[in-house]
Structure formats: C-alpha cells, structure tokens
Design an enzyme around this catalytic site. Structure first.
Site, PDB file in Angstrom:
ATOM      1  N   ARG A  87       0.447  -1.359  -0.207  1.00  0.00           N
ATOM      2  CA  ARG A  87       0.306  -0.081  -0.191  1.00  0.00           C
ATOM      3  C   ARG A  87       1.023   1.090   0.076  1.00  0.00           C
ATOM      4  O   ARG A  87       1.999   1.726   1.133  1.00  0.00           O
ATOM      5  CB  ARG A  87      -0.665  -0.373   1.207  1.00  0.00           C
ATOM      6  N   HIS A 130      -2.262  10.526   0.431  1.00  0.00           N
ATOM      7  CA  HIS A 130      -1.623  10.950   1.580  1.00  0.00           C
ATOM      8  C   HIS A 130      -0.902  12.188   2.207  1.00  0.00           C
ATOM      9  O   HIS A 130      -0.201  11.998   2.042  1.00  0.00           O
ATOM     10  CB  HIS A 130      -1.309   9.175   1.620  1.00  0.00           C
ATOM     11  N   GLU A 175      -7.069   8.886   5.872  1.00  0.00           N
ATOM     12  CA  GLU A 175      -7.567   9.438   6.961  1.00  0.00           C
ATOM     13  C   GLU A 175      -7.339  11.461   6.763  1.00  0.00           C
ATOM     14  O   GLU A 175      -7.113  11.947   7.203  1.00  0.00           O
ATOM     15  CB  GLU A 175      -6.019   9.254   8.075  1.00  0.00           C
ATOM     16  N   ASN A 304      -7.896   2.045   9.987  1.00  0.00           N
ATOM     17  CA  ASN A 304      -6.234   2.646   9.899  1.00  0.00           C
ATOM     18  C   ASN A 304      -5.900   2.709  11.630  1.00  0.00           C
ATOM     19  O   ASN A 304      -7.063   3.446  12.682  1.00  0.00           O
ATOM     20  CB  ASN A 304      -5.438   4.128   9.701  1.00  0.00           C
ATOM     21  N   TYR A 306      -4.506   3.210  15.823  1.00  0.00           N
ATOM     22  CA  TYR A 306      -3.342   2.817  16.416  1.00  0.00           C
ATOM     23  C   TYR A 306      -4.087   2.780  17.717  1.00  0.00           C
ATOM     24  O   TYR A 306      -3.175   2.390  18.330  1.00  0.00           O
ATOM     25  CB  TYR A 306      -2.865   4.115  16.428  1.00  0.00           C
ATOM     26  N   GLU A 374      -3.949   0.078   8.275  1.00  0.00           N
ATOM     27  CA  GLU A 374      -2.268   0.287   8.516  1.00  0.00           C
ATOM     28  C   GLU A 374      -2.594   0.278  10.375  1.00  0.00           C
ATOM     29  O   GLU A 374      -3.562   0.286  10.658  1.00  0.00           O
ATOM     30  CB  GLU A 374      -2.617   2.164   9.401  1.00  0.00           C
TER      31      GLU A 374
HETATM   32  C1  FCB Z   1      -1.010   7.501  10.722  1.00  0.00           C
HETATM   33  C2  FCB Z   1      -0.470   7.772   8.939  1.00  0.00           C
HETATM   34  C3  FCB Z   1       0.464   7.932   8.632  1.00  0.00           C
HETATM   35  C4  FCB Z   1       1.225   6.945   9.876  1.00  0.00           C
HETATM   36  C5  FCB Z   1       0.817   6.710  10.961  1.00  0.00           C
HETATM   37  C6  FCB Z   1       2.061   6.672  12.266  1.00  0.00           C
HETATM   38  O1  FCB Z   1      -2.117   8.778  11.165  1.00  0.00           O
HETATM   39  O2  FCB Z   1      -1.730   7.879   8.358  1.00  0.00           O
HETATM   40  O3  FCB Z   1       1.257   8.243   7.258  1.00  0.00           O
HETATM   41  O4  FCB Z   1       2.107   9.025   9.925  1.00  0.00           O
HETATM   42  O5  FCB Z   1      -0.299   7.338  11.457  1.00  0.00           O
END
Ligand code: FCB
Length: 468
Positions: A87, A130, A175, A304, A306, A374
């Site tokens: 990707r 992006h 995002e 995505n 985190y 992600e």
């Molecule tokens: C996300 C982004 C990616 C990267 C990660 C850690 O928010 O999409 O580009 O920076 O965080």
C-alpha cells in the site's frame, strides 16, 4: 498420550481466512524523498516542514527513505519477505505539479513502481491522497475551498488514465480526519492552520473529493476494487454513569469516526454532529447533491488503528484537555489508561480497541468488506553490534493486534487483510525521522536497509496465513 509438536502447533494456530491479504504500507511524502526531482513542486508538507519548530529536529521530506530512487530494492525486500500487497500513495505534486498540467516524468515513476510490483507478484494498492496537497492549491484556500475537491478529481483522472489498468485496489483518501482537523484546526500538521471553521469545511470537501474520485475510478477501472481509508478510534466514557462523560464520548466519537463513516456508508452526516458543528459552518458548506456524491458505493473500507480513547466531560486525575483539533470541544478531557504500555510515540498499546473499532463498523453500518490498512508502532529499535535489530516490543505489538483482528473475524467481521505501518522507517510527520515504525530499518546517512526481527516474524505469519 504424546502430542507431536507439529500437530500441537497446527491445533493452536490462529488461522486467517483463505486469501487474506498480508501487506505493508507507506506514503509518498514519508518515504520518497527526491522532493525536487523530475518536475515535482512543493506540497503543503514541504512548506510546513520548513517552518522553524514545525517538525522535530527541523527534519524535512528529504532524504526520507529515498524510495523514489530505491524502490527497486524495496520491492525486492518485500518479495523476499513474501508480502502479498504494497500500500503506497501517489504524490499529487509529482503528477500535477502546482496542480497544473500532468507531468509525464512524475507519472512515469509510479508506472515503474507498479510494474516492478507486478513483476514481483505483489499487488499494488494505490492511495490517491495521503496529505501532500500541492502548495499552489493551499494558496487558493486549500481543502477549506470547495474547488479543491474538483481539482482532486482532475488529478485522479490523470492517475487513472495511466494506471487504471494495473493497480489491484484503489483508495481515494487516507485519514481525512488528520488532513482536516490536525491540518486546519490543530495546526500541528500541514498546512498548520488553527481555524476550526476551515477544518470543518476541509472535512466536507475531502469527502466530496472522495465521492468525485470514486466516479473517476469507476469510469477508468470499473472492475478494480476501490474504497477509502479512515482512522478509527473506539471512544469510551471515563465514567459510564456520568452524563457529562457519556456526552463527551459521543462528541469525540462523532468527530473522529461518525463524521466520515456516516456520509460514506449511510448517506449523510449524523444529526447530533450536525448540531455540534453548526456553529462552525458544517451546514453552510454542504450543497445539494453532495451527500449523494459522497455516498457512492465503495467495495471496501480501510481501517487504520493505533489506539483507543477514554474521555471525560470534566477534568479527572491525570487527564488532559482536548487540544484545538477537537472542534468546539475544549471542555472535553482525555483520560490516560495508566495500565497500558506506551510506544515510543507515547501512544497506549490497546489491542482490544482494534476489535472494538472493527465491530463498531460491522454492527452500525451496512455490510462492507474491511481491511486494516494501517496498524503499527514506533520503538527505539537500537541496532546491535552485529547489525541485528531485536525489536521484540514490535513483535509483541503485532502479535497482540493480529490476535485482536482474529477475534473480530470470529465475531463475524468480514476482515480481508492487514497492512503493517510501515514497511520502512520514514518521516513521521511532525515527529520527523526520530520515530521508527518500519519492519525494515533505514540508516538515513547511508540509506542502508536492514530488516528488523519483526520483519522476519511478520514474514512467517504471512507465509502461514496465521499465528502459530
Ligand atoms: C497515521 C498516518 C501514517 C503514519 C501513522 C503512524 O495516522 O496515516 O502516515 O504517520 O499514522
């Protein structure tokens, strides 16, 4: 009775569905470098990074991982690791510098990259945007200006004409919450503005651009799957019995998740959010027909993930007030979970939140195949004397998040793939090069690549299609 080790492994392995996609992700500005090569002009990130204090260490988009020149080596590494998909994103300022005419030299780079991936048996997953908006467009209002959505569709047209026959899967945006809210309200991402009304307009125009680009993709690559990538965070009230905390969670979930999920998957903005954001002009920027354009059918949604959030309506011990990217929500407080370990980014490691985010989409929206586009973590990644990078913390992160993804599948979520962020160490936006997310270590002085232990671990998972 003795059990054969192999049998034991097979019985305890967590297998993923057949055909599950195992990949890794990058983004143009974070890895390519070569910011002035072959006619490329400034993006908002080039300009933002030059501002004193904007990026840690004064880092800029050069050299990044020099992927523009070393993409061949990087594709070879992916092939050797057995990754099924890559990707990446395309740089608008390479393809239409200053948002002007198409630039053949810029397009040719992605042509080479895509062909190289196909030769290596790796599916190219391309993202159109992006975050590297041409600076020339920012000077005309950026995403706060409606016209930018139409310029984006024009750029998409150029890309699709050239690559529409070979890309395996298209994503319009990565995002949009970050591009709109961190860039236009929070001031901590390019273009560095602190204007909540501009951020709300930007969110709508990004979504409009998504809808317009979906039409371009359908016209040029009708059979190719296409979607959008959102960063989702499950949001919980600190005290579920407190009306103020529950309302804080509703507002944060609204801006972070439903502001994007609802128009794309339900055909309109949620009523409570329309009311929250009316003072910042949401209703003023939405024109007739926009919601229909934005709700164009998608083939998949990229998630995505985190971390998750716990919020309160009043300060509690250890909490931090919402920063300016939370529009009209300065009274909301973010509450840390002291028990959760932290990554080098200071982000809590919360694998259960991945299951929760996937389930939120699965339960609250119409059925759509999901991909984790992600998920990853930064760690110090010290290189040992023999050049080995023993990133056991990243392996533990991956293992726990893949287990969480598997749990979602068991609960009925139609999850079809996982992309680790990131393939390579890279330019982590306002954090510069100090935060290393890669499966592959990059020595920025020599551009030498070294797969970390996590790369070999992930390679085994991809080969087995499961966790042993
Ligand atoms: C996300 C982004 C990616 C990267 C990660 C850690 O928010 O999409 O580009 O920076 O965080």
């Amino acid at each position: 009775m003795s059990v054969q080790p192999d049998k034991l492994r097979a019985e305890t392995a967590l297998m993923f569905p057949p055909g599950f996609v195992w990949g890794a992700a990058t983004a143009a500005f974070q890895v390519e470098g070569a910011t002035t090569a072959d006619g490329r002009t400034d993006s908002v990130w080039d300009v933002f990074a030059r501002k004193p204090g904007a990026v840690v260490g004064g880092d800029t988009g050069d050299p990044a991982a020099d992927h523009y020149r070393r993409y061949g080596e990087d594709v070879d590494l992916m092939r050797r690791l057995g990754l099924g998909a890559y990707r990446f994103s395309l740089a608008w300022p390479r393809i239409r510098p200053d948002a002007g005419l198409p630039n053949p030299a810029g397009l040719a780079f992605y042509d080479r990259l895509v062909d190289r991936l196909l030769d290596a048996g790796i599916a190219p997953w391309a993202t159109l945007y992006h975050w590297d908006l041409p600076q020339a467009l920012e000077e005309k209002g950026g995403w706060a200006a409606r016209d930018t959505a139409f310029r984006f569709a024009e750029y998409a047209e150029t890309v699709l004409e050239r690559l529409g026959d070979r890309v395996a899967s298209w994503s319009t945006l990565n995002e949009p919450w970050c591009a709109a809210m961190l860039g236009y309200a929070g001031g901590i991402h390019a273009p560095g503005r602190r204007d909540p009304a501009a951020a709300v307009a930007a969110a709508h125009h990004l979504l409009l651009g998504h809808g317009l680009a979906m039409d371009v993709i359908r016209r040029h690559a009708g059979d190719t799957p296409a979607g959008i990538t959102l960063n989702l965070y499950p949001v919980a009230p600190h005290d579920p019995a407190s009306a103020a905390d529950v309302d804080a969670a509703r507002r944060v979930d609204g801006q972070q998740n439903r502001l994007f999920l609802d128009p794309v998957l339900r055909g309109g903005y949620p009523e409570d959010l329309v009311a929250d954001l009316a003072p910042f002009g949401l209703t003023d920027v939405v024109r007739e027909g926009d919601t229909t354009t934005i709700a164009a059918p998608i083939d998949w949604l990229g998630v995505n993930y985190y971390r998750d959030y716990t919020v309160a309506g009043t300060p509690v011990l250890g909490s931090k007030p919402a920063s300016p990217e939370w529009v009209g929500a300065a009274d909301v407080h973010f509450v840390p979970n002291e028990a959760a370990p932290l990554t080098a980014s200071g982000w809590e490691v919360q694998p259960a939140g991945l299951t929760a985010s996937l389930l939120q989409v699965h339960r609250d929206y119409r059925p759509v195949p999901l991909y984790i586009t992600e998920n990853g973590a930064a760690y110090p990644d010290d290189v040992t004397e023999n050049g080995d990078i023993v990133d056991t913390d990243r392996i533990a992160f991956l293992d726990s998040h893949l287990q969480a993804a598997h749990e979602a599948i068991e609960a009925g979520v139609d999850l079809r793939g996982y992309f680790y962020w990131s393939l390579l160490d890279n330019f982590e936006w306002a954090e510069g090069y100090a935060k290393r997310f890669g499966l592959i270590h990059v020595d920025y002085a020599t551009q030498r690549r070294t797969p970390k232990r996590s790369a070999f671990w992930y390679s085994r998972v991809a080969g087995l299609n499961g966790l042993s």
